[in-house]
Design a protein around this motif. Structure first.
Motif, PDB file in Angstrom:
ATOM      1  N   UNK A   1       0.827  -1.213   0.000  1.00 52.48           N
ATOM      2  CA  UNK A   1       0.000   0.000   0.000  1.00 52.48           C
ATOM      3  C   UNK A   1       0.857   1.258   0.000  1.00 52.48           C
ATOM      4  N   UNK A   2       2.033   1.196   0.630  1.00 50.97           N
ATOM      5  CA  UNK A   2       2.927   2.352   0.688  1.00 50.97           C
ATOM      6  C   UNK A   2       3.931   2.318  -0.447  1.00 50.97           C
ATOM      7  N   UNK A   3       4.638   1.201  -0.600  1.00 51.49           N
ATOM      8  CA  UNK A   3       5.759   1.136  -1.526  1.00 51.49           C
ATOM      9  C   UNK A   3       5.331   1.099  -2.987  1.00 51.49           C
ATOM     10  N   UNK A   4       4.160   0.559  -3.281  1.00 52.04           N
ATOM     11  CA  UNK A   4       3.741   0.413  -4.672  1.00 52.04           C
ATOM     12  C   UNK A   4       2.569   1.301  -5.063  1.00 52.04           C
TER      13      UNK A   4
ATOM     14  N   UNK B   1       3.987   2.769   7.221  1.00 50.23           N
ATOM     15  CA  UNK B   1       2.707   3.183   7.802  1.00 50.23           C
ATOM     16  C   UNK B   1       1.876   3.812   6.694  1.00 50.23           C
ATOM     17  N   UNK B   2       0.658   3.291   6.509  1.00 46.99           N
ATOM     18  CA  UNK B   2      -0.257   3.784   5.471  1.00 46.99           C
ATOM     19  C   UNK B   2      -1.562   4.205   6.135  1.00 46.99           C
ATOM     20  N   UNK B   3      -2.094   5.315   5.651  1.00 51.47           N
ATOM     21  CA  UNK B   3      -3.356   5.817   6.201  1.00 51.47           C
ATOM     22  C   UNK B   3      -4.141   6.527   5.102  1.00 51.47           C
ATOM     23  N   UNK B   4      -5.444   6.283   5.084  1.00 52.66           N
ATOM     24  CA  UNK B   4      -6.343   6.964   4.157  1.00 52.66           C
ATOM     25  C   UNK B   4      -7.006   8.119   4.895  1.00 52.66           C
ATOM     26  N   UNK B   5      -6.693   9.349   4.450  1.00 51.47           N
ATOM     27  CA  UNK B   5      -7.247  10.524   5.093  1.00 51.47           C
ATOM     28  C   UNK B   5      -8.675  10.790   4.653  1.00 51.47           C
ATOM     29  N   UNK B   6      -8.916  10.741   3.350  1.00 51.73           N
ATOM     30  CA  UNK B   6     -10.254  10.894   2.788  1.00 51.73           C
ATOM     31  C   UNK B   6     -10.449   9.831   1.724  1.00 51.73           C
ATOM     32  N   UNK B   7     -11.568   9.897   1.029  1.00 53.22           N
ATOM     33  CA  UNK B   7     -11.829   8.926  -0.031  1.00 53.22           C
ATOM     34  C   UNK B   7     -10.854   9.068  -1.193  1.00 53.22           C
ATOM     35  N   UNK B   8     -10.238  10.241  -1.342  1.00 49.62           N
ATOM     36  CA  UNK B   8      -9.351  10.494  -2.476  1.00 49.62           C
ATOM     37  C   UNK B   8      -7.913  10.781  -2.083  1.00 49.62           C
ATOM     38  N   UNK B   9      -7.597  10.744  -0.801  1.00 47.93           N
ATOM     39  CA  UNK B   9      -6.255  11.091  -0.340  1.00 47.93           C
ATOM     40  C   UNK B   9      -5.698   9.942   0.495  1.00 47.93           C
ATOM     41  N   UNK B  10      -4.476   9.495   0.131  1.00 46.15           N
ATOM     42  CA  UNK B  10      -3.758   8.471   0.865  1.00 46.15           C
ATOM     43  C   UNK B  10      -2.364   8.998   1.205  1.00 46.15           C
ATOM     44  N   UNK B  11      -1.850   8.612   2.350  1.00 47.05           N
ATOM     45  CA  UNK B  11      -0.509   8.989   2.772  1.00 47.05           C
ATOM     46  C   UNK B  11       0.240   7.744   3.237  1.00 47.05           C
ATOM     47  N   UNK B  12       1.561   7.832   3.182  1.00 49.70           N
ATOM     48  CA  UNK B  12       2.375   6.699   3.602  1.00 49.70           C
ATOM     49  C   UNK B  12       3.760   7.138   4.009  1.00 49.70           C
TER      50      UNK B  12
ATOM     51  N   UNK C   1      -0.778  10.609  -1.988  1.00 48.84           N
ATOM     52  CA  UNK C   1      -1.432  10.310  -3.263  1.00 48.84           C
ATOM     53  C   UNK C   1      -2.807  10.957  -3.272  1.00 48.84           C
ATOM     54  N   UNK C   2      -3.067  11.742  -4.321  1.00 52.19           N
ATOM     55  CA  UNK C   2      -4.348  12.431  -4.490  1.00 52.19           C
ATOM     56  C   UNK C   2      -5.001  11.898  -5.760  1.00 52.19           C
ATOM     57  N   UNK C   3      -6.228  11.451  -5.650  1.00 57.79           N
ATOM     58  CA  UNK C   3      -6.994  10.957  -6.795  1.00 57.79           C
ATOM     59  C   UNK C   3      -8.100  11.944  -7.124  1.00 57.79           C
TER      60      UNK C   3
END
Length: 371
Positions: free
Chosen positions: A64-67, A256-267, A297-299
């Motif tokens: 989830x973080x590295x790829x 460490x991976x976390x989804x902040x919103x439906x379109x934003x992910x951080x790692x 990552x922003x979608x």
């Protein structure tokens, strides 16, 4: 007064329902083996009652973080153009032509062909430097998958040629995954040579998974074999995922991976190497090295933006945007403040599909080969 007559059917005792053959207990053969089987069945029942799921493989414990978030396999430099042609979606059959310039890692021209069904995958790639790679994956059963990969590169001014063969077997259980991989295995030198990697990842609870990975390698018959074991842990909550890998040779990697919103992910990915633990390196003193990378990552509706920064002063970003239904433009940039260097990449990908094939995508489910 005379008693009323008694119905014989109601007065008859209730008969015991017959025992089905499937509910009969197994026949007793030996007291020792029966006790072991009873313990095993009790363990299996308790294990099934936990409702555990498959945790994946050890090499993808932090995918989830590295790829997905970081730019490890996405960033590039120079100019690149890709022309993709799809002939079928079930079975999956497509070819690709890639042209690049201004990059020392990408060949000027690369041709790729892919054919796959739900049970196997065939892929071959040939570039202008005469480097050839191919892979063949097959799903033998619902749980067992066999993967093979071949790479061959000829000798050139840059160095001698090289070839590599890797074989991989994956077994996906209900709550565990076992994997065995071999790289360049051979017995032609009179003894077993190559690299062999075995891993096992088990779900302990619905959120926690523990596993280990062992590596045994021997480059040549005259070399002494060496082995190493690493340990892995993965914890998955409702909002975040954390993983940790410990190497016995002095390495520690956590993510460490976390989804902040439906379109934003951080790692966050941290890699620590504790060098100087052997006697030869102790003369020079201990030397610890580490690298920490923070990415996001922003979608958006028609684009994906990724950005990251590491502890060595390097900043990178990748923007993928669909400018048309079949045209995708990718921009990649990287700046290294410590080395005072920068890289820029621009790529255009065009998908050529017929109208009949686009209509089939709404009616036929595409094939899912074992990648």
């Amino acid at each position: 007064m005379a008693a009323p007559p008694v119905d014989e059917k109601l007065a008859a005792p209730l008969s015991t329902p017959p025992i089905l053959p499937s509910t009969l207990p197994p026949p007793r053969t030996n007291r020792f083996t029966d006790s072991i089987l009873d313990v095993f069945r009790s363990f299996q029942d308790r294990r099934a009652a936990l409702g555990l799921s498959n945790p994946g493989t050890v090499d993808r414990i932090a995918h989830e973080v590295q790829r997905d978030v970081l730019l490890n396999n996405i960033t590039f430099s120079g100019l690149r153009a890709e022309l993709n042609k799809s002939f079928s979606i079930s079975p999956l059959f497509q070819i690709s032509h890639a042209f690049s310039t201004g990059s020392q890692y990408l060949s000027p021209y690369t041709f790729l062909a892919l054919y796959g069904t739900d049970n196997f995958l065939c892929q071959a790639q040939l570039d202008s430097d005469s480097t050839f790679s191919a892979r063949f994956n097959t799903r033998l059963t619902d749980r067992l998958t066999f993967k093979s990969n071949v790479q061959m590169s000829p000798a050139s001014m840059g160095g001698p040629g090289a070839s590599q063969l890797s074989l991989e077997q994956d077994y996906n259980g209900a709550d565990f995954t076992a994997q065995l991989k071999s790289v360049n295995p051979s017995i032609l030198e009179g003894s077993l040579t190559g690299m062999f990697i075995g891993s096992y990842l088990q779900s302990i609870t619905p959120r926690l998974s523990l596993g280990l990975e062992g590596v045994w390698q021997r480059p040549g018959a005259e070399d002494l074999p060496n082995a190493a074991v690493s340990y892995a842990a993965r914890y998955r909550s409702d909002e975040w995922i954390g993983s940790l890998q410990l190497l016995t040779q002095g390495g520690l990697q956590g993510s460490y991976w976390r989804r902040l919103t439906d379109k934003v992910e951080t790692g966050v990915d941290v890699n620590l190497q504790f060098a100087g633990l052997n006697s030869a390196a102790m003369m020079g003193g201990m030397k610890n090295e580490g690298l920490a990378v923070l990415g996001a990552k922003y979608e958006f509706s028609r684009s994906i933006f990724r950005a990251q920064v590491d502890s060595q002063g390097k900043i990178g970003c990748v923007l993928e945007k669909m400018v048309a239904p079949l045209v995708r433009v990718t921009f990649a940039g990287e700046m290294d403040h410590w080395k005072n260097a920068a890289k820029i990449g621009l790529a255009v990908s065009i998908e050529n599909s017929s109208e009949e094939l686009m209509e089939q995508q709404d009616k036929i489910s595409p094939a899912s080969p074992p990648f």
